[in-house]
Design a protein around this motif. Structure first.
Motif, PDB file in Angstrom:
ATOM      1  N   ASP A  95       0.858  -1.191   0.000  1.00  0.00           N
ATOM      2  CA  ASP A  95       0.000   0.000   0.000  1.00  0.00           C
ATOM      3  C   ASP A  95       0.891   1.237   0.000  1.00  0.00           C
ATOM      4  O   ASP A  95       1.135   1.833   1.064  1.00  0.00           O
ATOM      5  CB  ASP A  95      -0.885   0.020   1.257  1.00  0.00           C
ATOM      6  N   PRO A  96       1.365   1.641  -1.195  1.00  0.00           N
ATOM      7  CA  PRO A  96       2.304   2.770  -1.231  1.00  0.00           C
ATOM      8  C   PRO A  96       1.732   4.033  -0.587  1.00  0.00           C
ATOM      9  O   PRO A  96       2.466   4.768   0.066  1.00  0.00           O
ATOM     10  CB  PRO A  96       2.551   2.997  -2.732  1.00  0.00           C
ATOM     11  N   LEU A  97       0.405   4.228  -0.737  1.00  0.00           N
ATOM     12  CA  LEU A  97      -0.158   5.466  -0.195  1.00  0.00           C
ATOM     13  C   LEU A  97      -0.219   5.431   1.331  1.00  0.00           C
ATOM     14  O   LEU A  97      -0.390   6.463   1.977  1.00  0.00           O
ATOM     15  CB  LEU A  97      -1.553   5.726  -0.777  1.00  0.00           C
ATOM     16  N   LEU A  98      -0.097   4.242   1.897  1.00  0.00           N
ATOM     17  CA  LEU A  98      -0.059   4.127   3.365  1.00  0.00           C
ATOM     18  C   LEU A  98       1.356   3.821   3.860  1.00  0.00           C
ATOM     19  O   LEU A  98       1.566   3.514   5.040  1.00  0.00           O
ATOM     20  CB  LEU A  98      -1.016   3.018   3.822  1.00  0.00           C
ATOM     21  N   TRP A  99       2.328   3.868   2.943  1.00  0.00           N
ATOM     22  CA  TRP A  99       3.743   3.659   3.268  1.00  0.00           C
ATOM     23  C   TRP A  99       3.961   2.317   3.960  1.00  0.00           C
ATOM     24  O   TRP A  99       4.656   2.227   4.984  1.00  0.00           O
ATOM     25  CB  TRP A  99       4.287   4.753   4.194  1.00  0.00           C
ATOM     26  N   ARG A 100       3.401   1.234   3.424  1.00  0.00           N
ATOM     27  CA  ARG A 100       3.603  -0.046   4.101  1.00  0.00           C
ATOM     28  C   ARG A 100       3.560  -1.200   3.105  1.00  0.00           C
ATOM     29  O   ARG A 100       2.938  -1.106   2.039  1.00  0.00           O
ATOM     30  CB  ARG A 100       2.574  -0.233   5.214  1.00  0.00           C
ATOM     31  N   ILE A 101       4.215  -2.278   3.503  1.00  0.00           N
ATOM     32  CA  ILE A 101       4.284  -3.457   2.642  1.00  0.00           C
ATOM     33  C   ILE A 101       4.316  -4.693   3.549  1.00  0.00           C
ATOM     34  O   ILE A 101       4.864  -4.632   4.658  1.00  0.00           O
ATOM     35  CB  ILE A 101       5.546  -3.383   1.739  1.00  0.00           C
ATOM     36  N   GLU A 102       3.696  -5.765   3.062  1.00  0.00           N
ATOM     37  CA  GLU A 102       3.764  -7.031   3.812  1.00  0.00           C
ATOM     38  C   GLU A 102       4.424  -8.051   2.901  1.00  0.00           C
ATOM     39  O   GLU A 102       3.917  -8.360   1.819  1.00  0.00           O
ATOM     40  CB  GLU A 102       2.358  -7.500   4.202  1.00  0.00           C
ATOM     41  N   VAL A 103       5.562  -8.571   3.323  1.00  0.00           N
ATOM     42  CA  VAL A 103       6.324  -9.492   2.471  1.00  0.00           C
ATOM     43  C   VAL A 103       6.621 -10.783   3.219  1.00  0.00           C
ATOM     44  O   VAL A 103       6.727 -10.791   4.448  1.00  0.00           O
ATOM     45  CB  VAL A 103       7.677  -8.880   2.022  1.00  0.00           C
ATOM     46  N   GLU A 104       6.788 -11.843   2.432  1.00  0.00           N
ATOM     47  CA  GLU A 104       7.218 -13.099   3.059  1.00  0.00           C
ATOM     48  C   GLU A 104       8.719 -13.031   3.349  1.00  0.00           C
ATOM     49  O   GLU A 104       9.462 -12.233   2.765  1.00  0.00           O
ATOM     50  CB  GLU A 104       6.853 -14.267   2.160  1.00  0.00           C
ATOM     51  N   ALA A 105       9.141 -13.927   4.235  1.00  0.00           N
ATOM     52  CA  ALA A 105      10.504 -13.831   4.792  1.00  0.00           C
ATOM     53  C   ALA A 105      11.607 -14.006   3.754  1.00  0.00           C
ATOM     54  O   ALA A 105      12.697 -13.468   3.908  1.00  0.00           O
ATOM     55  CB  ALA A 105      10.678 -14.878   5.882  1.00  0.00           C
ATOM     56  N   GLY A 106      11.324 -14.757   2.673  1.00  0.00           N
ATOM     57  CA  GLY A 106      12.384 -15.051   1.714  1.00  0.00           C
ATOM     58  C   GLY A 106      12.580 -13.996   0.639  1.00  0.00           C
ATOM     59  O   GLY A 106      13.429 -14.160  -0.247  1.00  0.00           O
ATOM     60  N   VAL A 107      11.817 -12.893   0.704  1.00  0.00           N
ATOM     61  CA  VAL A 107      12.005 -11.829  -0.295  1.00  0.00           C
ATOM     62  C   VAL A 107      13.393 -11.212  -0.078  1.00  0.00           C
ATOM     63  O   VAL A 107      13.728 -10.824   1.048  1.00  0.00           O
ATOM     64  CB  VAL A 107      10.899 -10.752  -0.168  1.00  0.00           C
TER      65      VAL A 107
END
Ligand SMILES: Cc1cc2nc3c(=O)[nH]c(=O)nc-3n(C[C@H](O)[C@H](O)[C@H](O)COP(=O)(O)OP(=O)(O)OC[C@H]3O[C@@H](n4cnc5c(N)ncnc54)[C@H](O)[C@@H]3O)c2cc1C
Length: 445
Positions: A95-107
């Motif tokens: 969510d770029p407009l909320l300045w956040r990202i959820e990623v899995e550990a292996g990224v």
């Protein structure tokens, strides 16, 4: 015929179990080599928890593994199962407009940087091995990097975690939240726990709008004392540099030839500072930093950021290339003891007849003093190991810590200088998460 652990695991987890234990999974950047009975690369967080449950039920040790760029032997297994996170590469939400990202550990860390940048944002933690390290590994070591000086280490940018915890359950702590004080801070306990409390499967990360402009500045000095005076002047001036780094004479001797623009004659110490912000702010800060660094300098200049940082990131490889190997630690000391720590760390090398190079994150008092060795020379290796132990003692004597960013892993456990009560608390935390002691045994504690 007895069924091997690998065969048993394959019956349950199929193609996620590798044939044998490839050498790449048995070491990290320390080049300490371990052994494993099997390597499993789960494809989902649920499968990570299922492998952990399987191992826990059978008393099989389990070593979580990210990109294998660690400098503490943390990902090196000693029997049991290596659980690699490299297939957990989904970006679950952005969510770029909320300045956040959820990623899995292996990224890979570098991929998080790229994704953020494409949307005009930044993920500030920038450990040097970013193309190979994974976000889960950065969280497990609470990694730093040059820009930790202004922006802080990885943990500061983690708002939530999903992790597989013994005996094999997925738990979530925090989330896409900017504030959360509703419990004991389990998220912060997992951050920096080096795979000894749980296996991170995904993370919610906070991002920032990227600065419009970035201008590094450099100063060259005759010796450590003059260079450290410049560092203290930058800090005392109140100018908010985004990075404040140093390289000593040994580091300059190894990498100076490829420095864009060349190193001035007589330089025995280099300081790198960086200005960032809007175009106007960054330009003003660059000029002010340049003025402060110029005092007492042989030369001071404002090189181009891409060239400067590419050169800085190549530094460690130029240093390894000197003799084929290096042994050192990443101690951190209070800022007013930095010059003393650098000088004394080099004196330790001289006492053991070892060439040395020292560089690091000056603004955070974080030294990477390394002794340059030939890995084929057992006597030199033994002397370097003794010198590294003295380096850790030096850190504690100066009121510092044996690790500013790489963690204790295998190599520094037992050296942290904990009092018995603190050691007991650390042990109690480990026991609460992992009562059988099967998660990354022999590390950290
Ligand atoms: C060229 C170079 C430059 C570097 N520069 C820096 C720097 O500037 N700052 C810095 O802090 N470090 C630096 N490092 C060290 C290293 O990159 C970091 O420690 C990094 O965070 C390790 O991440 P990784 O994914 O490679 O983890 P690994 O090496 O695979 O593992 C490190 C530890 O974390 C555990 N672990 C890994 N993934 C998980 C997971 N998902 N869940 C639970 N535990 C896990 C492992 O068991 C191990 O104990 C550098 C390394 C290199 C090679």
């Amino acid at each position: 015929m007895a069924v091997s652990l690998e065969q048993e695991l394959r019956a349950e987890f199929g193609a996620a179990v590798l044939d044998g234990a490839p050498a790449d999974f048995l070491t990290d950047f320390t080049r300490v080599r371990g052994r494993a009975d099997a390597v499993v690369l789960p494809g989902t967080a649920e499968e990570v928890a299922a492998v952990l449950a399987w191992c826990y039920e059978r008393d099989v040790p389990i070593t979580p593994r990210g990109g294998g760029t660690g400098y503490a032997g943390g990902a090196v297994p000693f029997g049991g199962v290596v659980l690699g996170l490299e297939r957990l590469t989904r970006v679950r939400s952005f969510d770029p407009l909320l300045w956040r990202i959820e990623v899995e550990a292996g990224v890979p860390t570098g991929e998080v940087h790229r994704l953020a940048r494409e949307s005009g944002l930044m993920f500030p933690p920038d450990p040097g091995g970013a193309e190979q390290s994974q976000i889960g590994g950065n969280i497990a070591t609470n990694a730093g990097g040059p820009h930790a000086f202004k922006y802080g280490v990885t943990g500061k940018w983690v708002t939530g975690l999903e992790a597989a915890i013994p005996p094999g359950e997925l738990v979530r702590t925090g989330g896409p939240l900017r504030k959360d004080v509703a419990s004991y801070d389990l998220k912060s306990l997992l951050v920096g726990s080096e795979g000894t409390l749980g296996i991170v499967t995904a993370a919610w990360l906070r991002l920032l709008p990227a600065p419009e402009a970035v201008h590094p500045v450099t100063g060259f000095y005759p010796d450590t004392e003059a260079g450290c005076d410049a560092i203290l002047r930058v800090i005392g001036s109140g100018l908010e540099a985004s990075a404040l780094e140093y390289l000593d004479a040994g580091a300059l001797a190894a990498a100076g030839a490829s420095y864009p623009g060349g190193i001035p004659d007589g330089a025995g110490f280099m300081v790198i500072a960086e200005a960032d912000g809007s175009q106007d702010e960054a330009a003003r800060l660059r000029d002010e930093l340049l003025a402060v660094l110029s005092e007492g300098a042989l030369a001071a200049e404002a090189p181009r950021p891409t060239e400067l940082w590419r050169w800085r990131h190549g530094l460690v490889f130029a240093i390894i290339a000197q003799r084929g190997g290096k042994i050192g630690e990443d101690i951190a000391v209070p800022l007013d003891r930095l010059a003393e720590a650098i000088e004394e760390s080099l004196a330790i090398g001289r006492r053991h007849g070892l060439a040395a190079a020292s560089w690091g994150h000056a603004g955070d008092g974080n030294l990477h003093t390394n002794y340059l060795i030939s890995l084929d020379d057992p006597d030199e290796l033994a002397r370097a190991e003794r010198a590294a132990e003295e380096l850790m003692e030096l850190a504690l004597q100066l009121g510092g810590t044996v690790s500013g960013e790489h963690g204790l892993g295998l190599l520094k456990r037992g050296h942290a200088g904990w009092t018995p009560r603190v050691a007991a608390l650390q042990r109690a935390i480990k026991d609460a998460f992992d009562p059988k002691g099967l998660l990354n045994p022999g590390k950290k504690l």
